[in-house]
Design an enzyme around this catalytic site. Structure first.
Site, PDB file in Angstrom:
ATOM      1  CE  LYS A   1      -4.421   0.989   0.231  1.00  0.00           C
ATOM      2  NZ  LYS A   1      -5.581   0.154  -0.182  1.00  0.00           N
TER       3      LYS A   1
ATOM      4  CG  ASP B   1      -7.310   3.213  -0.799  1.00  0.00           C
ATOM      5  OD1 ASP B   1      -7.781   2.075  -0.732  1.00  0.00           O
ATOM      6  OD2 ASP B   1      -7.394   4.021   0.158  1.00  0.00           O
TER       7      ASP B   1
HETATM    8  P1  NDP Z   1     -12.964   7.679  -2.813  1.00  0.00           P
HETATM    9  O1  NDP Z   1     -11.888   8.654  -2.630  1.00  0.00           O
HETATM   10  O2  NDP Z   1     -13.529   7.453  -4.175  1.00  0.00           O
HETATM   11  O3  NDP Z   1     -14.186   8.001  -1.850  1.00  0.00           O
HETATM   12  C1  NDP Z   1     -14.019   8.041  -0.479  1.00  0.00           C
HETATM   13  C2  NDP Z   1     -15.348   8.393   0.166  1.00  0.00           C
HETATM   14  O4  NDP Z   1     -15.241   8.223   1.567  1.00  0.00           O
HETATM   15  C3  NDP Z   1     -15.745   9.838  -0.067  1.00  0.00           C
HETATM   16  O5  NDP Z   1     -17.139   9.957  -0.076  1.00  0.00           O
HETATM   17  C4  NDP Z   1     -15.126  10.525   1.142  1.00  0.00           C
HETATM   18  O6  NDP Z   1     -15.730  11.755   1.481  1.00  0.00           O
HETATM   19  C5  NDP Z   1     -15.367   9.497   2.218  1.00  0.00           C
HETATM   20  N1  NDP Z   1     -14.345   9.633   3.240  1.00  0.00           N
HETATM   21  C6  NDP Z   1     -13.005   9.517   3.073  1.00  0.00           C
HETATM   22  N2  NDP Z   1     -12.354   9.772   4.203  1.00  0.00           N
HETATM   23  C7  NDP Z   1     -13.296  10.082   5.094  1.00  0.00           C
HETATM   24  C8  NDP Z   1     -13.254  10.444   6.444  1.00  0.00           C
HETATM   25  N3  NDP Z   1     -12.085  10.553   7.113  1.00  0.00           N
HETATM   26  N4  NDP Z   1     -14.431  10.676   7.079  1.00  0.00           N
HETATM   27  C9  NDP Z   1     -15.610  10.568   6.407  1.00  0.00           C
HETATM   28  N5  NDP Z   1     -15.701  10.232   5.111  1.00  0.00           N
HETATM   29  C10 NDP Z   1     -14.567  10.001   4.475  1.00  0.00           C
HETATM   30  O7  NDP Z   1     -12.388   6.314  -2.217  1.00  0.00           O
HETATM   31  P2  NDP Z   1     -12.897   4.825  -2.451  1.00  0.00           P
HETATM   32  O8  NDP Z   1     -14.351   4.782  -2.644  1.00  0.00           O
HETATM   33  O9  NDP Z   1     -12.012   4.210  -3.454  1.00  0.00           O
HETATM   34  O10 NDP Z   1     -12.497   4.159  -1.048  1.00  0.00           O
HETATM   35  C11 NDP Z   1     -13.412   4.048   0.043  1.00  0.00           C
HETATM   36  C12 NDP Z   1     -12.936   2.947   0.978  1.00  0.00           C
HETATM   37  O11 NDP Z   1     -12.885   1.704   0.270  1.00  0.00           O
HETATM   38  C13 NDP Z   1     -11.548   3.123   1.576  1.00  0.00           C
HETATM   39  O12 NDP Z   1     -11.524   2.566   2.863  1.00  0.00           O
HETATM   40  C14 NDP Z   1     -10.666   2.292   0.649  1.00  0.00           C
HETATM   41  O13 NDP Z   1      -9.485   1.884   1.283  1.00  0.00           O
HETATM   42  C15 NDP Z   1     -11.601   1.128   0.399  1.00  0.00           C
HETATM   43  N6  NDP Z   1     -11.324   0.310  -0.780  1.00  0.00           N
HETATM   44  C16 NDP Z   1     -11.251   0.885  -2.023  1.00  0.00           C
HETATM   45  C17 NDP Z   1     -11.034   0.082  -3.136  1.00  0.00           C
HETATM   46  C18 NDP Z   1     -11.031   0.634  -4.508  1.00  0.00           C
HETATM   47  O14 NDP Z   1     -10.927  -0.167  -5.455  1.00  0.00           O
HETATM   48  N7  NDP Z   1     -11.157   1.922  -4.714  1.00  0.00           N
HETATM   49  C19 NDP Z   1     -10.814  -1.364  -2.998  1.00  0.00           C
HETATM   50  C20 NDP Z   1     -10.992  -1.863  -1.658  1.00  0.00           C
HETATM   51  C21 NDP Z   1     -11.216  -1.033  -0.608  1.00  0.00           C
HETATM   52  P3  NDP Z   1     -14.976  13.131   1.142  1.00  0.00           P
HETATM   53  O15 NDP Z   1     -15.093  13.294  -0.332  1.00  0.00           O
HETATM   54  O16 NDP Z   1     -15.708  14.143   1.912  1.00  0.00           O
HETATM   55  O17 NDP Z   1     -13.559  12.973   1.596  1.00  0.00           O
HETATM   56  O1  2IT Z   2      -7.832  -1.601  -0.714  1.00  0.00           O
HETATM   57  C1  2IT Z   2      -7.787  -2.099  -1.847  1.00  0.00           C
HETATM   58  O2  2IT Z   2      -7.895  -3.316  -2.034  1.00  0.00           O
HETATM   59  C2  2IT Z   2      -7.613  -1.205  -2.988  1.00  0.00           C
HETATM   60  N1  2IT Z   2      -7.560   0.010  -2.805  1.00  0.00           N
HETATM   61  C3  2IT Z   2      -7.463  -1.760  -4.371  1.00  0.00           C
HETATM   62  C4  2IT Z   2      -6.048  -2.191  -4.623  1.00  0.00           C
HETATM   63  C5  2IT Z   2      -5.730  -2.617  -6.027  1.00  0.00           C
HETATM   64  O3  2IT Z   2      -4.554  -2.928  -6.243  1.00  0.00           O
HETATM   65  O4  2IT Z   2      -6.606  -2.672  -6.895  1.00  0.00           O
END
Ligand code: NDP
Ligand code: 2IT
Length: 444
Positions: A126, A166
């Site tokens: 990461k 992420d």
């Molecule tokens: P994005 O940046 O697309 O969206 C994040 C969302 O979560 C936004 O709505 C954001 O709001 C909110 N958020 C982030 N930080 C905070 C906080 N401290 N408090 C409240 N709300 C918050 O990210 P993703 O959708 O990609 O990721 C969301 C989660 O999923 C994370 O935990 C990530 O690690 C996990 N994840 C993502 C993957 C992926 O493929 N993208 C894969 C597996 C897991 P705001 O805009 O106001 O910051």
């Molecule tokens: O938390 C996660 O699994 C991710 N943000 C996706 C990682 C990836 O390599 O697609």
């Protein structure tokens, strides 16, 4: 003291101030007690757990860039290369002001087990930076990404370490990062996933985490004689994971009534209109409160509180520790019976224990959100073959992978006498494959 407790004490002592890392390690070690105790002597001699909780390598570097006023800015950049026993390091890059080494270590540690669960040949890593993309111009984001990649490019490669998105890293950032990697190395290779479709990206990667979350949720519900159709769902966040979880839940007949961002949450009793959310978040990079401008019957509430909304199913898809014990109790009191984690470690330990003890169905992040990284691994396969699969092909593979992850977590829980505890099941199943590979590869 048992081997597991001894290692946890060492982790706390040797990694001061890294609360999220301690939390992630404790949850996994607690689940593994049954497995470790049965092999304690062998694992102790091989220092298996000591090696498991220590990243193979952490790269940390300075990221200088120039803002639109000509001012030089400096951020911290990191890549945690946690474990390469079963494949090249694989995991996302997070850009958020809260990023620090401890948070990336927790995420890298989780990623090792998650990636193992996918059944695909990917190790865990990461990275990221405390850079905040919010409010920055495209040029500023590009300047940051180019500087970040200038340093990172020395340590990654298609067969070495393959970052992806992420929080704060989507298609725009991956494009800038890829362009700079190519410029630095002269290599046109699958060094990043989540790429645009015209330069090596895979269909379904954008949707994969959210879709995968709903596929495994559906599988968990079916295995427990329940169904998704007709259920009311609350989803936190409104980013990549939340949006595509909403899309798939709606396709399968559920009604999603709430989404949030870090400022507040919207409640739409008639069901979220996803095209409105996509326009706000994916096109205009706006705030979720703007939803009520287009849908005046919906209600926006500033601050936390999304988990007090009555629902059958809750899908936390924002960030770590966003759902605490009080939230868990509120969900239960309102009739919620299932929780699946789209985010990484969104439930606090107390909330997780409450879900398990109160008999709710609970699928932890490292199983539930593995569809994203799994589809990244499918993108790597396509890049290696120099071929591109259809949407239907990738989606079918993703579904298959999620069904298999459920089966693995379910089976491991049953084998160790904790049927229905998918936290223990996922941790044990993920661990088993990594341990076998580590033991086979000697002291490295
Ligand atoms: P994005 O940046 O697309 O969206 C994040 C969302 O979560 C936004 O709505 C954001 O709001 C909110 N958020 C982030 N930080 C905070 C906080 N401290 N408090 C409240 N709300 C918050 O990210 P993703 O959708 O990609 O990721 C969301 C989660 O999923 C994370 O935990 C990530 O690690 C996990 N994840 C993502 C993957 C992926 O493929 N993208 C894969 C597996 C897991 P705001 O805009 O106001 O910051
Ligand atoms: O938390 C996660 O699994 C991710 N943000 C996706 C990682 C990836 O390599 O697609």
């Amino acid at each position: 003291m048992s081997y597991v407790d001894e290692i946890y004490a060492k982790v706390v002592e040797q990694n001061p101030g890294e609360a999220e890392f301690h939390q992630a390690v404790k949850e996994v070690l607690d689940s593994l007690k049954l497995v470790i105790d049965a092999n304690e002597e062998k694992y102790r001699k091989m220092a298996l757990l000591e090696r498991m909780v220590e990243p193979e390598r952490i790269i940390s570097f300075r990221v200088p860039w120039v803002d639109d006023n000509g001012q030089v800015q400096v951020n911290k950049g990191y890549r945690v290369q946690f474990n390469s026993a079963i494949g090249p390091y694989k995991g996302g890059l997070r850009l958020h002001p809260s990023v620090n080494q401890g948070i990336l270590k927790f995420l890298g540690f989780e990623q090792v087990f998650k990636n193992s669960l996918t059944g695909l040949p990917i190790g865990g890593g990461k990275g990221g930076s405390n850079f905040d993309p919010k409010g920055k111009s495209d040029r500023e984001v590009m300047a940051f990404c180019q500087s970040f990649m200038t340093e990172l490019s020395k340590y990654i490669g298609a067969d070495q370490d393959v970052p992806a998105g992420d929080i704060g890293v989507g298609a725009r950032e991956i494009g800038f990062l890829y362009g700079q990697y190519k410029r630095m190395t002269g290599l046109y290779e699958g060094v990043l996933t989540g790429k645009g479709l015209n330069y090596g990206g895979s269909l379904v990667r954008t949707q994969a985490t959210g879709y995968g979350l709903v596929y495994i949720l559906d599988e968990m519900l079916k295995a427990n004689n329940k169904e998704l159709a007709g259920k009311t769902v609350v989803i936190s966040g409104s980013g990549n994971v939340a949006i595509y979880a909403t899309e798939k839940a709606q396709q399968l007949g559920a009604k999603v009534v709430a989404l949030s961002d870090s400022n507040g949450y919207i409640y739409d009793k008639d069901g979220i209109k996803l095209d409105v959310v996509k326009d706000i978040k994916e096109v205009r990079r706006g705030r979720i409160k703007e939803y009520v401008n287009t849908v005046p019957s919906a209600v926006y509430t500033e601050g936390k509180g999304i988990w007090t909304i009555k629902c059958d199913i809750a899908l936390p898809c924002a960030t770590q520790n966003e759902l605490n014990l009080e939230d868990a109790k509120a969900l239960k009191a309102n009739g919620c019976f299932a929780v699946a984690e789209g985010a990484n470690m969104p439930s606090t330990r107390e909330a997780t224990d409450f879900f398990l003890e109160s008999g709710m169905l609970f699928m932890p992040g490292k199983a539930a959100n593995a569809g994203g990284v799994a589809t990244s691994a499918l993108e790597m396969s396509q890049n290696s073959q120099r071929l591109a699969w259809t949407f239907e092909e990738v989606d079918a593979k993703l579904k298959d992978i999620m069904v298999n992850i459920f089966a693995k977590a379910d089976d491991a829980a049953k084998r160790y006498g904790v049927a229905g505890n998918y936290v223990a099941g996922a941790n044990i199943a993920g661990f088993e494959k990594v341990v076998d590979a580590m033991m086979a590869q000697g002291i490295v």
